[in-house]
Design a protein around this motif. Structure first.
Motif, short mmCIF file in Angstrom:
data_model
loop_
_atom_site.label_atom_id
_atom_site.label_comp_id
_atom_site.label_asym_id
_atom_site.label_seq_id
_atom_site.Cartn_x
_atom_site.Cartn_y
_atom_site.Cartn_z
N GLY A 1 0.81 -1.21 0.00
CA GLY A 1 0.00 0.00 0.00
C GLY A 1 0.84 1.26 0.00
N SER A 2 2.12 1.15 -0.39
CA SER A 2 3.04 2.29 -0.52
C SER A 2 3.37 2.95 0.81
CB SER A 2 2.45 3.34 -1.49
OG SER A 2 2.27 2.77 -2.77
N PHE A 3 3.30 2.22 1.91
CA PHE A 3 3.75 2.74 3.21
C PHE A 3 5.24 2.43 3.35
CE2 PHE A 3 -0.79 2.21 3.82
CZ PHE A 3 -1.14 3.39 4.46
N ARG A 4 6.03 3.44 3.46
CA ARG A 4 7.47 3.26 3.48
C ARG A 4 8.04 3.62 4.84
NH1 ARG A 4 8.61 6.30 -2.34
NH2 ARG A 4 7.66 4.67 -3.65
N ILE A 5 9.11 2.92 5.21
CA ILE A 5 9.76 3.16 6.49
C ILE A 5 10.13 4.64 6.67
CG2 ILE A 5 11.90 2.75 7.77
CD1 ILE A 5 9.88 0.62 8.27
N PRO A 6 10.73 5.31 5.67
CA PRO A 6 11.06 6.74 5.88
C PRO A 6 9.83 7.58 6.18
CG PRO A 6 12.25 5.87 3.98
CD PRO A 6 11.27 4.81 4.38
N GLU A 7 8.69 7.26 5.54
CA GLU A 7 7.48 8.05 5.77
C GLU A 7 6.89 7.77 7.16
OE1 GLU A 7 5.17 6.89 2.45
OE2 GLU A 7 6.37 8.03 1.01
N VAL A 8 6.95 6.50 7.57
CA VAL A 8 6.48 6.15 8.91
C VAL A 8 7.33 6.87 9.96
CG1 VAL A 8 6.21 4.27 10.58
CG2 VAL A 8 5.53 3.93 8.21
N MET A 9 8.64 6.91 9.73
CA MET A 9 9.55 7.58 10.66
C MET A 9 9.26 9.08 10.72
SD MET A 9 13.11 5.54 9.89
CE MET A 9 13.98 6.25 11.28
N ALA A 10 8.98 9.67 9.56
CA ALA A 10 8.68 11.11 9.55
C ALA A 10 7.41 11.40 10.34
CB ALA A 10 8.53 11.58 8.10
N ARG A 11 6.38 10.55 10.17
CA ARG A 11 5.14 10.73 10.92
C ARG A 11 5.34 10.50 12.42
NH1 ARG A 11 1.28 13.60 8.24
NH2 ARG A 11 1.13 12.87 6.08
N ALA A 12 6.33 9.69 12.75
CA ALA A 12 6.63 9.45 14.16
C ALA A 12 7.37 10.61 14.80
CB ALA A 12 7.45 8.17 14.30
N GLY A 13 7.82 11.56 13.96
CA GLY A 13 8.48 12.74 14.50
C GLY A 13 9.97 12.59 14.72
N CYS A 14 10.56 11.56 14.12
CA CYS A 14 12.01 11.40 14.25
C CYS A 14 12.69 11.60 12.89
CB CYS A 14 12.36 10.03 14.83
SG CYS A 14 11.76 8.63 13.88
N GLN A 15 13.99 11.78 12.91
CA GLN A 15 14.73 12.06 11.69
C GLN A 15 15.52 10.83 11.26
OE1 GLN A 15 17.24 15.52 11.84
NE2 GLN A 15 18.32 15.01 9.94
N LEU A 16 15.26 10.37 10.06
CA LEU A 16 15.98 9.24 9.50
C LEU A 16 17.39 9.67 9.11
CD1 LEU A 16 16.30 6.44 8.04
CD2 LEU A 16 15.22 7.52 6.06
N VAL A 17 18.36 8.86 9.51
CA VAL A 17 19.74 9.04 9.07
C VAL A 17 20.11 7.81 8.24
CG1 VAL A 17 22.14 9.34 9.75
CG2 VAL A 17 20.33 10.41 11.10
N GLU A 18 20.19 7.99 6.92
CA GLU A 18 20.51 6.87 6.05
C GLU A 18 22.00 6.56 6.13
OE1 GLU A 18 19.08 7.21 2.06
OE2 GLU A 18 17.25 8.26 2.66
N ILE A 19 22.31 5.28 6.28
CA ILE A 19 23.72 4.88 6.40
C ILE A 19 24.00 3.72 5.45
CG2 ILE A 19 23.91 5.66 8.78
CD1 ILE A 19 23.69 2.72 9.63
N GLY A 20 25.27 3.54 5.12
CA GLY A 20 25.69 2.44 4.28
C GLY A 20 25.22 2.59 2.85
N ALA A 21 25.27 1.47 2.12
CA ALA A 21 24.79 1.42 0.75
C ALA A 21 23.62 0.45 0.67
CB ALA A 21 25.93 0.97 -0.18
N THR A 22 22.96 0.40 -0.49
CA THR A 22 21.81 -0.48 -0.64
C THR A 22 22.17 -1.93 -0.37
OG1 THR A 22 20.88 1.02 -2.29
CG2 THR A 22 20.00 -1.22 -2.23
N ASN A 23 23.34 -2.33 -0.85
CA ASN A 23 23.71 -3.75 -0.73
C ASN A 23 24.70 -4.05 0.40
OD1 ASN A 23 25.61 -2.27 -2.26
ND2 ASN A 23 26.50 -4.17 -3.08
N ARG A 24 25.38 -3.03 0.93
CA ARG A 24 26.38 -3.32 1.98
C ARG A 24 26.37 -2.21 3.04
NH1 ARG A 24 30.04 -7.28 0.81
NH2 ARG A 24 31.70 -6.39 2.09
N THR A 25 26.15 -2.63 4.28
CA THR A 25 26.22 -1.72 5.42
C THR A 25 27.06 -2.39 6.50
OG1 THR A 25 24.04 -0.78 4.93
CG2 THR A 25 24.89 -0.46 7.15
#
Length: 471
Positions: A185-209
């Motif tokens: 249903g197009s619910f994405r983790i970044p959007e859920v986090m934004a609605r939760a009031g916290c700031q996503l910090v993206e780390i690593g790469a798509t295939n390796r972290t």
């Protein structure tokens, strides 16, 4: 002269229309069933349409019996429930659009018991004081996962939202780029986090972290470390992810909680059941997670719910969040979840008692034998317009669970004798009509009715539905 005749003819037709009082005298049973207001309103609408048709020069059937029959048909259609059981022959066991897990009988019985009467939902019978609705499932969740405490909300997306809003609002949360999941249903983790009031910090790469990516992201505003189980897809090849035990050690070093979103969730050893390995909730907590979240209606096989389990102090804070009330579950969900969880106390009987695991572990030879047994009846019922055979196929778990693992199965393959796709689509559409909708899947010019989820008790309904659509 001709116009005058038409006017006189139209006037006669208007005069032929019976009055509502006359019609009501013939509809006593319908008034008792649906109520006088509903019947009167329906008759008024019907008479308005008839008058409009006459005014346009039409010649509708104005016989009182015909009007009564049309009114009854309209009232019946209005009162048919739009939510109804279907026979799932799609080959997807946990089909989101078909309601995911089928509840075990004990859960159904529990729902019926509490739904029809007052219950001690939030009432402590021993003390006579206000109780906590989580008490009906918390000890069971803790028993099966090893958690110190637990709470329940209405789905796993809500669980993630509530956890982040409680523990990380206004702060940063590092998450691997390879774990930024999009839920159905197009619910994405970044959007859920934004609605939760916290700031996503993206780390690593798509295939390796790596662990250093997490360490480098930790700062004064970091609230917690989070790992998201990629339960609806899998990254393969040149990959690396950080194990929960390593993340737990890093989180402890900085006095941060480790939150693991398990997605589908699982309480038993799948490999012992002949299924692909899936980490369990107990294993995740044992590896150092402070909080885990997972679904109730996927691999667990219960009602729609989001389970949150882990450290007592963190669960206590989550319970105090005002959002908890907005996301809480009702008495029927708790009753069904409790009975589903109780089944896990007897792993030896689980495959018999829990429909989801029974469907997932069903032997392909048994499914094929069912198809061969049904084939003559299907051929006799559906007639010569379609060629029907039993063919091997592959089922899937569904709802983002074990996304690349397929299950050997068998299906009734229906092909139109004419070779025209249109007749095949008509068959598919007709099967979806009431009284017992049957949902299959179109694939390579055939309609496939995967038998993995077909219960013996539903076989007669399938045959009856085919008789309903047979040419």
């Amino acid at each position: 002269m001709q116009d005058k005749d038409l006017t006189n003819d139209m006037a006669k037709r208007f005069q032929q229309l019976p009055g509502i009082d006359t019609l009501l005298q013939l509809m006593t049973a319908e008034i008792n069933t649906w109520g006088r207001d509903a019947v009167v309103n329906n008759l008024r609408d019907l008479l308005v349409r008839l008058r409009a048709e006459i005014a346009r020069g039409g010649t509708p059937d104005c016989a009182i019996e015909s009007i009564r029959d049309n009114a009854i048909a309209a009232l019946s259609a209005l009162n048919v429930s739009s939510l109804m059981p279907v026979i799932n022959l799609t080959g997807t066991v946990l089909h989101t659009n078909l309601g995911r897990a089928v509840l075990p009988q004990t859960a159904l019985d529990a729902v019926m018991t509490v739904a029809g009467s007052p219950s001690n939902l939030e009432f402590d019978l021993e003390s006579g004081r206000r109780g906590e609705r989580d008490s009906h499932v918390e000890s069971l969740i803790c028993e099966l996962t090893g958690a110190e405490a637990a709470t329940v909300v209405n789905n796993n997306a809500a669980a993630v939202l509530l956890v982040l809003n409680t523990l990380a609002m206004g702060h940063e949360v590092p998450v691997s780029r390879g774990e930024l999941v999009e839920i159905g249903g197009s619910f994405r983790i970044p959007e859920v986090m934004a609605r939760a009031g916290c700031q996503l910090v993206e780390i690593g790469a798509t295939n390796r972290t790596h662990l250093t990516d997490y360490r480098n992201a930790i700062g004064e505003k970091t609230a917690l470390l989070m790992k998201v189980h990629t339960s609806n897809y899998r990254v393969e090849g040149f990959t690396h992810s950080v194990a929960e035990v390593e993340l737990a050690a890093l989180a402890a070093e900085y006095s941060l909680p480790l939150v693991v979103d398990m997605g589908s969730g699982n309480l038993v050893n799948f490999t012992a059941l002949g299924l692909p390995r899936e980490v369990t909730a107990a294993e995740t907590l044992a590896q150092g997670a402070d909080i885990i979240t997972f679904s109730g209606d996927k691999l667990l096989g219960g009602p729609q719910a989001g389970l949150i389990a882990g450290r007592h102090d963190l669960i206590a804070a989550i319970r105090k969040n005002p959002l908890k009330r907005a996301l809480r579950v009702d008495k029927m969900t708790l009753a069904a979840l409790a009975e589903t969880l109780k089944l896990y106390r007897d792993p030896d009987d689980l495959l018999k008692s829990l429909p989801t695991l029974r469907y997932l572990t069903r032997d392909e030879a048994d499914i094929h034998a069912q198809g061969q047994r049904l084939l003559p009846l299907i051929k006799q019922t559906i007639g010569p317009s379609y060629t029907v055979t039993v063919e091997r196929c592959l089922s899937q778990v569904g709802s983002g669970s074990l996304p690349v693992d397929l299950l050997p199965s068998s299906a009734l393959q229906c092909r139109p004798a004419s070779g025209h796709d249109e007749s095949l689509r008509r068959l598919q559409q007709s099967l979806r009509d009431p009284p017992v909708p049957v949902v299959g899947r179109l694939h390579k010019g055939s309609l496939w009715l995967d038998l993995r989820c077909l219960e013996v008790k539903d076989e007669d309904a399938l045959i009856g539905q085919l008789q309903h659509v047979a040419p």
